[in-house]
Every structure is written in structure tokens, then in C-alpha cells.
Design a protein around this motif. Structure first.
Motif, PDB file in Angstrom:
ATOM      1  N   ALA A   1       7.148   8.568  -7.518  1.00 14.89           N
ATOM      2  CA  ALA A   1       7.832   8.723  -6.233  1.00 14.89           C
ATOM      3  C   ALA A   1       6.831   9.049  -5.131  1.00 14.89           C
ATOM      4  O   ALA A   1       6.901   8.513  -4.029  1.00 14.89           O
ATOM      5  CB  ALA A   1       8.887   9.824  -6.350  1.00 14.89           C
ATOM      6  N   ALA A   2       5.844   9.912  -5.454  1.00 11.97           N
ATOM      7  CA  ALA A   2       4.845  10.308  -4.463  1.00 11.97           C
ATOM      8  C   ALA A   2       3.988   9.092  -4.083  1.00 11.97           C
ATOM      9  O   ALA A   2       3.655   8.880  -2.917  1.00 11.97           O
ATOM     10  CB  ALA A   2       3.978  11.424  -5.026  1.00 11.97           C
ATOM     11  N   LYS A   3       3.665   8.264  -5.083  1.00 15.62           N
ATOM     12  CA  LYS A   3       2.831   7.060  -4.837  1.00 15.62           C
ATOM     13  C   LYS A   3       3.571   6.067  -3.925  1.00 15.62           C
ATOM     14  O   LYS A   3       3.013   5.522  -3.003  1.00 15.62           O
ATOM     15  CB  LYS A   3       2.507   6.396  -6.186  1.00 15.62           C
ATOM     16  CG  LYS A   3       1.305   5.518  -6.164  1.00 15.62           C
ATOM     17  CD  LYS A   3       0.972   5.061  -7.569  1.00 15.62           C
ATOM     18  CE  LYS A   3       0.070   3.855  -7.539  1.00 15.62           C
ATOM     19  NZ  LYS A   3      -0.090   3.240  -8.831  1.00 15.62           N
ATOM     20  N   LYS A   4       4.878   5.940  -4.229  1.00 12.68           N
ATOM     21  CA  LYS A   4       5.722   5.024  -3.433  1.00 12.68           C
ATOM     22  C   LYS A   4       5.813   5.521  -1.986  1.00 12.68           C
ATOM     23  O   LYS A   4       5.682   4.746  -1.045  1.00 12.68           O
ATOM     24  CB  LYS A   4       7.125   4.986  -4.064  1.00 12.68           C
ATOM     25  CG  LYS A   4       7.833   3.694  -3.896  1.00 12.68           C
ATOM     26  CD  LYS A   4       9.077   3.697  -4.748  1.00 12.68           C
ATOM     27  CE  LYS A   4      10.041   2.639  -4.314  1.00 12.68           C
ATOM     28  NZ  LYS A   4      11.333   2.770  -4.983  1.00 12.68           N
ATOM     29  N   ALA A   5       6.010   6.849  -1.847  1.00  9.33           N
ATOM     30  CA  ALA A   5       6.132   7.447  -0.518  1.00  9.33           C
ATOM     31  C   ALA A   5       4.824   7.266   0.236  1.00  9.33           C
ATOM     32  O   ALA A   5       4.809   6.969   1.446  1.00  9.33           O
ATOM     33  CB  ALA A   5       6.507   8.924  -0.638  1.00  9.33           C
ATOM     34  N   GLY A   6       3.698   7.449  -0.478  1.00  6.01           N
ATOM     35  CA  GLY A   6       2.363   7.290   0.146  1.00  6.01           C
ATOM     36  C   GLY A   6       2.157   5.859   0.628  1.00  6.01           C
ATOM     37  O   GLY A   6       1.677   5.633   1.737  1.00  6.01           O
ATOM     38  N   ALA A   7       2.574   4.883  -0.215  1.00  4.04           N
ATOM     39  CA  ALA A   7       2.402   3.474   0.149  1.00  4.04           C
ATOM     40  C   ALA A   7       3.293   3.128   1.342  1.00  4.04           C
ATOM     41  O   ALA A   7       2.861   2.400   2.260  1.00  4.04           O
ATOM     42  CB  ALA A   7       2.777   2.605  -1.046  1.00  4.04           C
ATOM     43  N   ALA A   8       4.510   3.692   1.384  1.00  3.24           N
ATOM     44  CA  ALA A   8       5.422   3.417   2.508  1.00  3.24           C
ATOM     45  C   ALA A   8       4.859   3.995   3.805  1.00  3.24           C
ATOM     46  O   ALA A   8       4.953   3.379   4.875  1.00  3.24           O
ATOM     47  CB  ALA A   8       6.791   4.013   2.188  1.00  3.24           C
ATOM     48  N   ALA A   9       4.262   5.185   3.710  1.00  2.00           N
ATOM     49  CA  ALA A   9       3.703   5.843   4.914  1.00  2.00           C
ATOM     50  C   ALA A   9       2.510   5.054   5.432  1.00  2.00           C
ATOM     51  O   ALA A   9       2.282   4.994   6.658  1.00  2.00           O
ATOM     52  CB  ALA A   9       3.301   7.273   4.562  1.00  2.00           C
ATOM     53  N   ALA A  10       1.744   4.450   4.522  1.00  2.00           N
ATOM     54  CA  ALA A  10       0.531   3.702   4.944  1.00  2.00           C
ATOM     55  C   ALA A  10       0.886   2.408   5.660  1.00  2.00           C
ATOM     56  O   ALA A  10       0.095   1.896   6.456  1.00  2.00           O
ATOM     57  CB  ALA A  10      -0.328   3.415   3.711  1.00  2.00           C
ATOM     58  N   ASN A  11       2.114   1.864   5.375  1.00  2.00           N
ATOM     59  CA  ASN A  11       2.486   0.569   6.010  1.00  2.00           C
ATOM     60  C   ASN A  11       2.992   0.703   7.429  1.00  2.00           C
ATOM     61  O   ASN A  11       3.614   1.461   7.908  1.00  2.00           O
ATOM     62  CB  ASN A  11       3.542  -0.149   5.164  1.00  2.00           C
ATOM     63  CG  ASN A  11       2.896  -0.678   3.886  1.00  2.00           C
ATOM     64  OD1 ASN A  11       1.713  -0.969   3.889  1.00  2.00           O
ATOM     65  ND2 ASN A  11       3.653  -0.754   2.819  1.00  2.00           N
TER      66      ASN A  11
END
Ligand code: SF4
Ligand code: SF4
Length: 209
Positions: free
Chosen positions: A199-209
Motif C-alpha cells: 500500500a505504501a509503495k502504491k501511495a508513493g507511486a501515485a504521489a510521484a505521478n
């Protein structure tokens, strides 16, 4: 002299014989329950036990240590509506690693597309051939197969009763938690940590986009 040893040995036997009555009597007079209670079994299993220390099976059963293993079983989670949710994906790893080859699995096929579905249509274990090694449980990547504590599986008809099918093998995760609480807690903590990391990885990837 040899005769002395024989007499001494007989004395020990007679003392143990009398103890079987005396210790029970003493327990009864002091209000202790030596039989059919967990405390009674623990007392008679201790190194200091005297008198009768045998387990009165089947009325009494020794508590199994957590790592005791007998026949494997399949773990079912519970879905949101309380429905059975099998962990097994029918990947077949357990069947491949089983040394005596006593597991056989049939994968589910989608009736429309004909493609394989990651769930077993059939899952069988010949429990007379299973050698209780636990390799299937060790190698399963989904924590879907675990070793059971239930050793009372004697039957009169091997062909009818000793090929355990998917229904006989399936048990809820709550049962697994009950018989192996430490393992269950460790695995659940690992699953939770993995979920949070994803979940943290997904959230990190969403924030980077
Ligand atoms: S029990 Fe585990 S290893 Fe065996 S088929 Fe199912 S998912 Fe694969
Ligand atoms: S416990 Fe060992 S022998 Fe029994 S089914 Fe699992 S891998 Fe096979």
C-alpha cells in the motif's frame, strides 16, 4: 549375593503397586482430581509423578505440542460475507515436493473460456501413504496447507475413508489459529506487513505521478 537383588527388585515392584492405590487415595482425601482434568494430566505427566501415571485414553488425551504434525489440512479464510475463501491456488508445488507423492490435485477450469482458474476443483491426499514430513506445508507459498494435530483417523475401510478429499481436508483459519497460535500470529503479522508495504509503495507511486 544374587538373591538380595531379586528381593530388592520385588520390593520396588510391590512399592509401585501399592502406590497406585495410596497416591489415588491421598489425592481423593485432599480433594484433588487426578483424572480427567488438565491439572490431573499435568501432575501425572511430571517427573515427580508417582502412583498411576498412564493416560486414560481415549477419555483423556495428552495436549499436543504446537509443532506436532500429523495429516495436512487446507486452510480456508472467511470472505466478507462469511463465505469460505480457499487459500489454495492449485499451484501444485506441494504435490511436486511430497516425497511419497500422495497428493493429487485437479485445477478448476473456467467453463466459458476453458482457461485454468487458480483454485482446486479436486484436492486429495492418501493419508495412509503420507509420512507426516510437513514438506507440503513448508513449501506452500500461500500458507494454504498446514499440518494437523488430529491423530484419530483410524477406520475399517482404507479405500473409502483414507483418501481425504477437498471437503475432508478443508478447515477454517480459526482452527489453524487455535492449534498453532504462534505460527498463525507470526504469519498474520508477516502478511499484514506485506500488505502495508504494498500500500505504501502504491501511495508513493501515485504521489510521484
Ligand atoms: S496447498 Fe499450497 S502449494 Fe499446494 S497447491 Fe495449494 S497453494 Fe499450491
Ligand atoms: S506431510 Fe509430507 S508426505 Fe504428507 S502430504 Fe505433506 S509432503 Fe506429502
Amino acid at each position: 549375593m544374587n538373591g538380595k537383588g531379586v528381593v530388592r527388585g520385588l520390593g520396588v515392584v510391590i512399592k509401585h503397586f501399592l502406590d497406585t492405590y495410596i497416591v489415588d487415595l491421598q489425592a481423593r482425601l485432599s480433594g484433588k482430581k487426578r483424572y480427567y482434568t488438565a491439572e490431573g494430566i499435568a501432575e501425572r505427566s511430571s517427573s515427580k509423578a508417582s502412583g498411576i501415571f498412564t493416560v486414560q485414553y481415549p477419555e483423556e488425551k495428552l495436549p499436543m505440542p504446537e509443532e506436532f504434525r500429523y495429516i495436512p489440512f487446507l486452510v480456508d479464510d472467511e470472505g466478507p460475507e462469511g463465505e469460505k475463501d480457499m487459500r489454495c491456488t492449485s499451484c501444485g508445488i506441494c504435490a511436486k515436493v511430497c516425497p511419497p507423492q500422495c497428493i493429487w490435485i485437479v485445477r478448476t477450469t473456467d467453463p466459458v473460456t476453458g482457461r485454468p482458474v487458480p483454485a482446486p476443483a479436486e484436492f486429495n491426499i492418501d493419508v495412509d501413504i503420507c509420512m507426516n514430513c510437513g514438506l507440503c506445508a513448508e513449501f506452500c507459498p500461500f500458507d494454504a496447507i498446514k499440518m494437523d494435530h488430529d491423530y484419530e483417523i483410524a477406520s475399517y475401510n482404507r479405500h473409502r475413508d483414507n483418501i481425504f478429499d477437498i471437503n475432508r481436508l478443508s478447515k477454517p483459519a480459526s482452527y489453524y489459529a487455535k492449534i498453532r497460535p504462534t505460527n498463525y500470529a507470526r504469519e498474520e503479522a508477516a502478511r499484514q506487513a506485506e500488505k502495508e508495504a504494498k500500500a505504501a509503495k502504491k501511495a508513493g507511486a501515485a504521489a510521484a505521478n
